[in-house]
Design an enzyme around this catalytic site. Structure first.
Site, PDB file in Angstrom:
ATOM      1  N   TYR A 135      -5.556   8.104  -5.664  1.00 46.93           N
ATOM      2  CA  TYR A 135      -4.504   7.141  -5.302  1.00 46.93           C
ATOM      3  C   TYR A 135      -4.575   6.844  -3.797  1.00 46.93           C
ATOM      4  O   TYR A 135      -4.537   5.685  -3.373  1.00 46.93           O
ATOM      5  CB  TYR A 135      -3.140   7.714  -5.693  1.00 46.93           C
ATOM      6  N   LYS A 165      -5.371   3.152  -1.930  1.00 48.12           N
ATOM      7  CA  LYS A 165      -4.379   2.600  -1.004  1.00 48.12           C
ATOM      8  C   LYS A 165      -4.981   2.429   0.389  1.00 48.12           C
ATOM      9  O   LYS A 165      -4.632   1.498   1.116  1.00 48.12           O
ATOM     10  CB  LYS A 165      -3.138   3.496  -0.970  1.00 48.12           C
ATOM     11  N   SER A 195       0.852  -1.179   0.000  1.00 47.57           N
ATOM     12  CA  SER A 195       0.000   0.000   0.000  1.00 47.57           C
ATOM     13  C   SER A 195       0.897   1.242   0.000  1.00 47.57           C
ATOM     14  O   SER A 195       1.950   1.251  -0.645  1.00 47.57           O
ATOM     15  CB  SER A 195      -0.939  -0.057   1.214  1.00 47.57           C
TER      16      SER A 195
HETATM   17  N1  LIG Z   1       7.970   3.929  -5.296  1.00 49.92           N
HETATM   18  C1  LIG Z   1       7.499   4.493  -4.180  1.00 49.92           C
HETATM   19  O1  LIG Z   1       8.061   5.465  -3.657  1.00 49.92           O
HETATM   20  C2  LIG Z   1       6.271   3.919  -3.518  1.00 49.92           C
HETATM   21  C3  LIG Z   1       5.800   4.541  -2.346  1.00 49.92           C
HETATM   22  C4  LIG Z   1       4.654   4.020  -1.746  1.00 49.92           C
HETATM   23  C5  LIG Z   1       4.024   2.921  -2.287  1.00 49.92           C
HETATM   24  N2  LIG Z   1       4.502   2.349  -3.433  1.00 49.92           N
HETATM   25  C6  LIG Z   1       3.782   1.175  -3.984  1.00 49.92           C
HETATM   26  O2  LIG Z   1       4.730   0.158  -4.261  1.00 49.92           O
HETATM   27  C7  LIG Z   1       4.265  -0.657  -5.340  1.00 49.92           C
HETATM   28  C8  LIG Z   1       5.354  -0.840  -6.368  1.00 49.92           C
HETATM   29  O3  LIG Z   1       5.668   0.439  -6.898  1.00 49.92           O
HETATM   30  P1  LIG Z   1       7.001   0.747  -7.736  1.00 49.92           P
HETATM   31  O4  LIG Z   1       7.504   2.038  -7.224  1.00 49.92           O
HETATM   32  O5  LIG Z   1       7.885  -0.419  -7.777  1.00 49.92           O
HETATM   33  O6  LIG Z   1       6.332   1.026  -9.181  1.00 49.92           O
HETATM   34  P2  LIG Z   1       6.789   0.674 -10.668  1.00 49.92           P
HETATM   35  O7  LIG Z   1       8.256   0.637 -10.798  1.00 49.92           O
HETATM   36  O8  LIG Z   1       6.010   1.622 -11.533  1.00 49.92           O
HETATM   37  O9  LIG Z   1       6.231  -0.808 -10.877  1.00 49.92           O
HETATM   38  C9  LIG Z   1       4.861  -1.051 -10.933  1.00 49.92           C
HETATM   39  C10 LIG Z   1       4.614  -2.455 -11.429  1.00 49.92           C
HETATM   40  O10 LIG Z   1       3.177  -2.643 -11.502  1.00 49.92           O
HETATM   41  C11 LIG Z   1       2.865  -3.194 -12.767  1.00 49.92           C
HETATM   42  N3  LIG Z   1       1.509  -2.845 -13.185  1.00 49.92           N
HETATM   43  C12 LIG Z   1       0.990  -1.620 -13.369  1.00 49.92           C
HETATM   44  N4  LIG Z   1      -0.268  -1.705 -13.828  1.00 49.92           N
HETATM   45  C13 LIG Z   1      -0.559  -3.021 -13.942  1.00 49.92           C
HETATM   46  C14 LIG Z   1      -1.694  -3.751 -14.358  1.00 49.92           C
HETATM   47  N5  LIG Z   1      -2.795  -3.151 -14.827  1.00 49.92           N
HETATM   48  N6  LIG Z   1      -1.670  -5.101 -14.318  1.00 49.92           N
HETATM   49  C15 LIG Z   1      -0.552  -5.737 -13.894  1.00 49.92           C
HETATM   50  N7  LIG Z   1       0.571  -5.106 -13.481  1.00 49.92           N
HETATM   51  C16 LIG Z   1       0.565  -3.758 -13.520  1.00 49.92           C
HETATM   52  C17 LIG Z   1       3.903  -2.579 -13.702  1.00 49.92           C
HETATM   53  O11 LIG Z   1       3.963  -3.324 -14.896  1.00 49.92           O
HETATM   54  P3  LIG Z   1       4.459  -2.634 -16.272  1.00 49.92           P
HETATM   55  O12 LIG Z   1       5.937  -2.829 -16.312  1.00 49.92           O
HETATM   56  O13 LIG Z   1       3.723  -3.442 -17.314  1.00 49.92           O
HETATM   57  O14 LIG Z   1       4.038  -1.197 -16.247  1.00 49.92           O
HETATM   58  C18 LIG Z   1       5.153  -2.707 -12.845  1.00 49.92           C
HETATM   59  O15 LIG Z   1       5.650  -4.008 -12.916  1.00 49.92           O
HETATM   60  C19 LIG Z   1       3.011   0.039  -5.893  1.00 49.92           C
HETATM   61  O16 LIG Z   1       1.859  -0.595  -5.391  1.00 49.92           O
HETATM   62  C20 LIG Z   1       3.118   1.450  -5.318  1.00 49.92           C
HETATM   63  O17 LIG Z   1       1.867   2.062  -5.166  1.00 49.92           O
HETATM   64  C21 LIG Z   1       5.613   2.818  -4.056  1.00 49.92           C
END
Ligand SMILES: NC(=O)c1ccc[n+]([C@@H]2O[C@H](COP(=O)([O-])OP(=O)(O)OC[C@H]3O[C@@H](n4cnc5c(N)ncnc54)[C@H](OP(=O)(O)O)[C@@H]3O)[C@@H](O)[C@H]2O)c1
Length: 318
Positions: A193, A197, A161
């Site tokens: 968003y 979450k 989340s």
């Molecule tokens: N990064 C941060 O600072 C942060 C902070 C708080 C929470 N989060 C949470 O952590 C998690 C991972 O984030 P991240 O930063 O690693 O993001 P990311 O690098 O953008 O990776 C997101 C992943 O989700 C996949 N995805 C998106 N839409 C999809 C769909 N419709 N069906 C299946 N897969 C899908 C993407 O696939 P594609 O390669 O095909 O796009 C990618 O593999 C998320 O839930 C995010 O909300 C992140």
């Protein structure tokens, strides 16, 4: 308020996972990539559930450069298409009889308002309802894992989340308008968003309340702030500013971003925090208790989510 005086969970604390079967949604990029890699390095079989086979194959090839022989495969998943999630579940169940670890990690952030073909706001479906459909479909495999290990703590669901659920969403889930259609202004995508979450935090408690006695527990967490593709969705001035801010503020590495997921999924200690909201690195954060300690709020989301799935032709609660 963050609780827990014990030592922070380290990657080296992941136990041996030989023989365990796991799924990481969105495991081809960012935090999910590292989550997948670390599970596989400890011997787990990992399915990367994501929408692009090409991107997943590239990720697997890169991971195998790091360490040969990792047991990682592609599982087709498009969270923006509820009917296709039934196929994802079928495909998985045709290959495996049990699932020990499900990490609901995939996400998008601050996208412009758009409805999926299922009529749901795109973030609400990707981050919350699509994952709930996947989780419910996989419950038989999670139950089988709990029975297989004869272990009441083994089958785990981890919802990645965000603190945005606490900071940006409405005070509580908006059941009159779950798509938050009426929101306007530049902050609306960010508030949507936060809303999805928030739901992913509460549903982990609902699942734990119902399935703990069957050996299945669920967790929700904030992974920390990690630079990834997630920040690329908002092309407005607000998105540009937030990307600029990310470049100059302290951020975590993707591997640190994966640590709390890995703690919830694998640590024997995490079981004491089942159903709760966690922050880096494996600490309970009481800020979500305003929802989690309210059984009516938890039950209401559970009923809403399962009714939604029923309306889209999913089997009723198991
Ligand atoms: N990064 C941060 O600072 C942060 C902070 C708080 C929470 N989060 C949470 O952590 C998690 C991972 O984030 P991240 O930063 O690693 O993001 P990311 O690098 O953008 O990776 C997101 C992943 O989700 C996949 N995805 C998106 N839409 C999809 C769909 N419709 N069906 C299946 N897969 C899908 C993407 O696939 P594609 O390669 O095909 O796009 C990618 O593999 C998320 O839930 C995010 O909300 C992140």
């Amino acid at each position: 308020m963050v609780c827990g005086s014990e030592e922070e969970f380290q990657i080296g604390n992941i136990p041996d996972l030989t023989g365990y079967v796991s799924i990481v949604t969105g495991g081809n990029a960012g935090i999910g990539y590292q989550t997948t890699l670390q599970l596989a390095k400890r011997g787990a079989r990992v399915y990367i559930a994501s929408r692009s086979k090409d991107r997943v194959d590239q990720a697997i090839a890169a991971m195998r450069k790091d360490e040969k022989g990792l047991d990682i495969s592609f599982l087709k998943l498009d969270l923006q298409d509820l009917q296709s999630i039934k196929c994802t579940v079928e495909e998985f169940l045709s290959k495996e009889t049990r699932l020990d670890i499900l990490i609901n990690n995939a996400g998008i952030m601050a996208c412009p308002f758009e409805l999926t073909k299922d009529g749901l706001e795109v973030q609400w479906q990707t981050c919350f309802l699509g994952h709930h459909a996947l989780t419910m479909g996989l419950l038989p495999a999670l139950s089988a894992a709990a029975l297989y290990h004869n272990n009441k703590t083994r089958a785990r669901i981890v919802n990645v989340s965000s603190d945005a659920g606490l900071l940006w969403g409405p005070k509580s889930i908006n059941y009159d308008d779950p798509n938050l259609t009426d929101l306007t202004g530049r902050t609306a995508p960010w508030r949507r968003y936060g809303h999805c979450k928030q739901a992913s935090i509460i549903i982990a408690k609902a699942i734990t309340d119902r399935y703990r006695t069957k050996g299945i527990t669920a967790y929700s967490l904030h992974p920390g702030i990690v630079q990834s593709n997630l920040q690329s969705h908002d092309n407005t001035i607000l998105g540009t500013l937030s990307r600029a801010a990310m470049k100059i503020s302290p951020t975590s590495s993707a591997v640190d971003g994966a640590r709390t997921s890995l703690y919830c999924a694998t640590s024997p200690r995490a079981i004491d925090s089942a159903g709760l909201y966690m922050v880096p690195f494996g600490k309970v954060d009481n800020r979500a208790n305003k929802w989690l300690n309210d059984p009516k709020a938890v039950d209401k989301l559970w009923e809403y989510a399962n009714n939604q799935l029923k309306n889209h032709g999913f089997p009723t609660e198991q």
